[in-house]
Design an enzyme around this catalytic site. Structure first.
Site, PDB file in Angstrom:
ATOM      1  N   LYS A 126       1.097  -1.433   0.210  1.00 46.06           N
ATOM      2  CA  LYS A 126      -0.168   0.014  -0.115  1.00 46.06           C
ATOM      3  C   LYS A 126       0.986   1.218  -0.008  1.00 46.06           C
ATOM      4  O   LYS A 126       2.534   1.412   0.250  1.00 46.06           O
ATOM      5  CB  LYS A 126      -0.506   0.181   1.493  1.00 46.06           C
ATOM      6  N   ASP A 166      -6.944   4.274  -4.389  1.00 42.54           N
ATOM      7  CA  ASP A 166      -7.778   4.636  -2.671  1.00 42.54           C
ATOM      8  C   ASP A 166      -8.090   6.005  -3.236  1.00 42.54           C
ATOM      9  O   ASP A 166      -8.804   6.001  -4.219  1.00 42.54           O
ATOM     10  CB  ASP A 166      -6.745   3.629  -2.112  1.00 42.54           C
TER      11      ASP A 166
HETATM   12  P1  NDP Z   1     -12.997   7.413  -2.535  1.00 43.13           P
HETATM   13  O1  NDP Z   1     -11.343   8.601  -2.706  1.00 43.13           O
HETATM   14  O2  NDP Z   1     -13.531   7.284  -4.165  1.00 43.13           O
HETATM   15  O3  NDP Z   1     -13.941   8.095  -1.252  1.00 43.13           O
HETATM   16  C1  NDP Z   1     -14.128   8.455  -1.161  1.00 43.13           C
HETATM   17  C2  NDP Z   1     -15.397   8.522   0.078  1.00 43.13           C
HETATM   18  O4  NDP Z   1     -15.293   8.860   1.680  1.00 43.13           O
HETATM   19  C3  NDP Z   1     -15.724  10.062  -0.548  1.00 43.13           C
HETATM   20  O5  NDP Z   1     -17.383  10.196  -0.361  1.00 43.13           O
HETATM   21  C4  NDP Z   1     -15.104  10.564   0.379  1.00 43.13           C
HETATM   22  O6  NDP Z   1     -15.505  11.948   1.222  1.00 43.13           O
HETATM   23  C5  NDP Z   1     -15.641   9.542   1.653  1.00 43.13           C
HETATM   24  N1  NDP Z   1     -14.230  10.221   2.690  1.00 43.13           N
HETATM   25  C6  NDP Z   1     -13.005   9.477   2.647  1.00 43.13           C
HETATM   26  N2  NDP Z   1     -12.657   9.720   4.620  1.00 43.13           N
HETATM   27  C7  NDP Z   1     -13.710   9.742   4.910  1.00 43.13           C
HETATM   28  C8  NDP Z   1     -13.521  10.305   6.203  1.00 43.13           C
HETATM   29  N3  NDP Z   1     -12.119  10.236   7.103  1.00 43.13           N
HETATM   30  N4  NDP Z   1     -15.148  10.408   6.890  1.00 43.13           N
HETATM   31  C9  NDP Z   1     -15.609  10.757   6.361  1.00 43.13           C
HETATM   32  N5  NDP Z   1     -15.790  10.304   4.873  1.00 43.13           N
HETATM   33  C10 NDP Z   1     -14.381  10.354   4.030  1.00 43.13           C
HETATM   34  O7  NDP Z   1     -12.627   6.286  -2.380  1.00 43.13           O
HETATM   35  P2  NDP Z   1     -12.807   4.734  -2.524  1.00 43.13           P
HETATM   36  O8  NDP Z   1     -14.387   4.640  -3.008  1.00 43.13           O
HETATM   37  O9  NDP Z   1     -11.519   4.640  -3.553  1.00 43.13           O
HETATM   38  O10 NDP Z   1     -12.659   4.093  -1.592  1.00 43.13           O
HETATM   39  C11 NDP Z   1     -13.620   4.075  -0.440  1.00 43.13           C
HETATM   40  C12 NDP Z   1     -13.064   3.153   0.862  1.00 43.13           C
HETATM   41  O11 NDP Z   1     -12.863   1.480  -0.074  1.00 43.13           O
HETATM   42  C13 NDP Z   1     -11.621   3.060   1.284  1.00 43.13           C
HETATM   43  O12 NDP Z   1     -12.151   2.555   2.846  1.00 43.13           O
HETATM   44  C14 NDP Z   1     -10.804   2.249   0.541  1.00 43.13           C
HETATM   45  O13 NDP Z   1      -9.641   1.920   1.163  1.00 43.13           O
HETATM   46  C15 NDP Z   1     -11.242   1.302   0.179  1.00 43.13           C
HETATM   47  N6  NDP Z   1     -11.484   0.423  -1.041  1.00 43.13           N
HETATM   48  C16 NDP Z   1     -11.194   0.905  -1.439  1.00 43.13           C
HETATM   49  C17 NDP Z   1     -10.881   0.044  -2.549  1.00 43.13           C
HETATM   50  C18 NDP Z   1     -11.007   0.773  -4.571  1.00 43.13           C
HETATM   51  O14 NDP Z   1     -11.162  -0.404  -5.639  1.00 43.13           O
HETATM   52  N7  NDP Z   1     -11.050   1.984  -4.808  1.00 43.13           N
HETATM   53  C19 NDP Z   1     -10.360  -1.647  -2.679  1.00 43.13           C
HETATM   54  C20 NDP Z   1     -10.845  -1.873  -1.683  1.00 43.13           C
HETATM   55  C21 NDP Z   1     -10.694  -1.630  -0.866  1.00 43.13           C
HETATM   56  P3  NDP Z   1     -14.959  13.128   0.381  1.00 43.13           P
HETATM   57  O15 NDP Z   1     -15.517  13.217  -0.834  1.00 43.13           O
HETATM   58  O16 NDP Z   1     -15.163  14.238   1.056  1.00 43.13           O
HETATM   59  O17 NDP Z   1     -13.720  13.008   0.455  1.00 43.13           O
END
Ligand code: NDP
Length: 447
Positions: A126, A166
């Protein structure tokens, strides 16, 4: 708890007490393994746990870049190459101001077991930076990505380490990072996944984590003779994972009613349908707006500033898809009181240990992220395979493979849980199944 596990955990806590998320992840995984370690002394003899909790390599570097005013900004860049026993390091890059070494170690550690569960030959890693892409111009994001890759390129490669996206790293960032890698190496390598279709990406990769999580939820419900049809679902986040979770829930007849971002949550009692989801995708992916604007557009919806979705409405399903530790013990109780029968994690480690205790006590179906969100990295593995054979599979082919992989992960976790005396416990099952494969490869390869 097995004495060997207790000793390794104690040692870890004494050495890095400040790495809270990493210690949380290590404790969750290692405490599942007592029964395996009790049954065979080879793991202790080969010091497998001691080796598994320390990354094979950590790369820490400076990332200087120029903002639109011409001022120089400096961020920290990291790549944690955790374990390469079963394949090249594989795992995403996270760009978020909260990123530090402890968070990336937790994510890299989880990735080792997750990748093992996918049945594909991928080690775990990571990386990322404390850079915040929010509010930055495309020009600034490109400057940052170029500088980040100017250092990272020498540590990665198709047979060494293959990063992906991510939080904060989507299609735009992968494009800039790949372009810079290519310029530095003068080689069109399959070194990043999540690429756009026209230049080596795979169909279904953007959808894969969300779709995979919903497939996993479907499998869990099937063990009870139940299905997704007609069920109300709470989804958090509004990024990549949340968007495609909502899309697949709609396709399979469920009713998603929430989305959120770091500022607040919207609840839409009428349900988020395909047209409303298209609005969210445009808002988040093109306009880079806030979820609050959903409530301005759809009058039936209500916006809750500073809140997470849990307990804000009655729902049978919860699919957390934002970030780590977003469901605490009280949130979990609120979910159960509001009729929740299933939690399937799209995010990595979104439930605190207290929340998991609440799920267990209430005997609801609960899937840890390392099993239920593995569809993303699995499809990254499929992207690497297509790049290697220089062919592209159709949407249907990739979706079918993804669905098959999610079914196998579900079955392997369920079988391992039953074999080791905790039937239906997906946490134990996923940790044990993931661990055994990596551990036996480590033993076979010596040290
Ligand atoms: P994105 O950046 O596309 O979206 C993240 C979302 O979560 C946004 O809506 C963001 O809001 C919100 N968010 C982030 N940090 C916080 C916080 N501290 N408190 C509240 N809301 C928060 O990321 P992903 O959708 O790719 O990832 C989401 C999760 O899924 C993570 O845990 C990631 O590790 C996991 N994941 C992702 C994979 C992938 O293929 N993308 C694979 C496996 C797991 P804002 O817009 O305000 O930042």
């Amino acid at each position: 708890m097995n004495k060997y596990v207790a000793r390794v955990l104690e040692d870890l806590k004494a050495k890095q007490p400040w790495e809270k998320e990493f210690l949380q992840a290590a404790e969750e995984v290692l405490s599942s393994l007592s029964v395996v370690l009790d049954s065979d002394s080879k793991y202790e003899k080969n010091k497998i746990l001691e080796r598994m909790v320390v990354p094979e390599r950590v790369i820490l570097f400076q990332v200087p870049w120029a903002d639109d005013k011409g001022e120089i900004q400096v961020n920290q860049g990291y790549r944690v190459q955790f374990n390469s026993a079963i394949g090249p390091y594989k795992g995403g890059l996270r760009f978020h101001p909260s990123v530090n070494l402890g968070i990336l170690k937790f994510l890299g550690f989880e990735q080792v077991f997750k990748n093992s569960l996918t049945t594909l030959p991928m080690g775990g890693g990571k990386g990322g930076s404390n850079f915040d892409p929010k509010g930055k111009s495309d020009n600034e994001v490109r400057n940052f990505c170029n500088s980040f890759m100017r250092e990272l390129y020498r540590h990665i490669g198709p047979n060494t380490d293959v990063p992906a996206g991510d939080i904060g790293v989507g299609g735009r960032e992968i494009g800039y990072l790949f372009g810079q890698y290519k310029r530095c190496k003068n080689s069109y390598d399959s070194v990043l996944t999540g690429k756009a279709l026209e230049w080596g990406g795979s169909l279904i990769r953007p959808e894969a984590t969300g779709y995979g999580n919903v497939y996993f939820a479907q499998e869990m419900l099937a063990t009870k003779g139940d299905s997704l049809a007609g069920k109300t679902a709470l989804v958090s986040g509004s990024g990549n994972v949340a968007q495609y979770t909502v899309e697949k829930l709609i396709q399979l007849g469920a009713k998603p009613i929430s989305l959120s971002d770091s500022n607040g949550t919207i609840i839409d009692p009428d349900g988020i349908d395909a047209e409303k989801l298209a609005f969210v995708m445009d808002l988040k992916n093109n306009k880079r707006g806030r979820i609050k604007e959903y409530a301005g557009k759809y009058s039936g919806a209500k916006y809750y500033e500073g809140k997470r979705p849990w307990g804000l409405a009655k729902a049978e399903l919860a699919l957390p898809s934002a970030t780590q530790n977003e469901i605490d013990g009280d949130n979990a109780k609120a979910l159960i009181e509001n009729g929740c029968i299933l939690v399937s994690e799209g995010a990595n480690m979104p439930s605190t240990p207290e929340a998991i205790e609440v799920y267990k006590a209430a005997k609801i179906l609960y899937a840890p992220g390392k099993a239920s969100n593995a569809g993303g990295v699995a499809t990254s593995g499929l992207e690497m395979s297509q790049n290697a054979i220089r062919l592209s599979w159709t949407r249907e082919e990739v979706d079918q493979k993804l669905h098959g992989i999610m079914r196998s992960i579900h079955k392997n976790a369920l079988d391992a849980a039953a074999e080791y005396g905790t039937p239906g416990d997906y946490v134990n099952g996923a940790n044990i199944a993931g661990f055994k494969k990596v551990a036996s490869a480590m033993i076979a390869q010596g040290f």
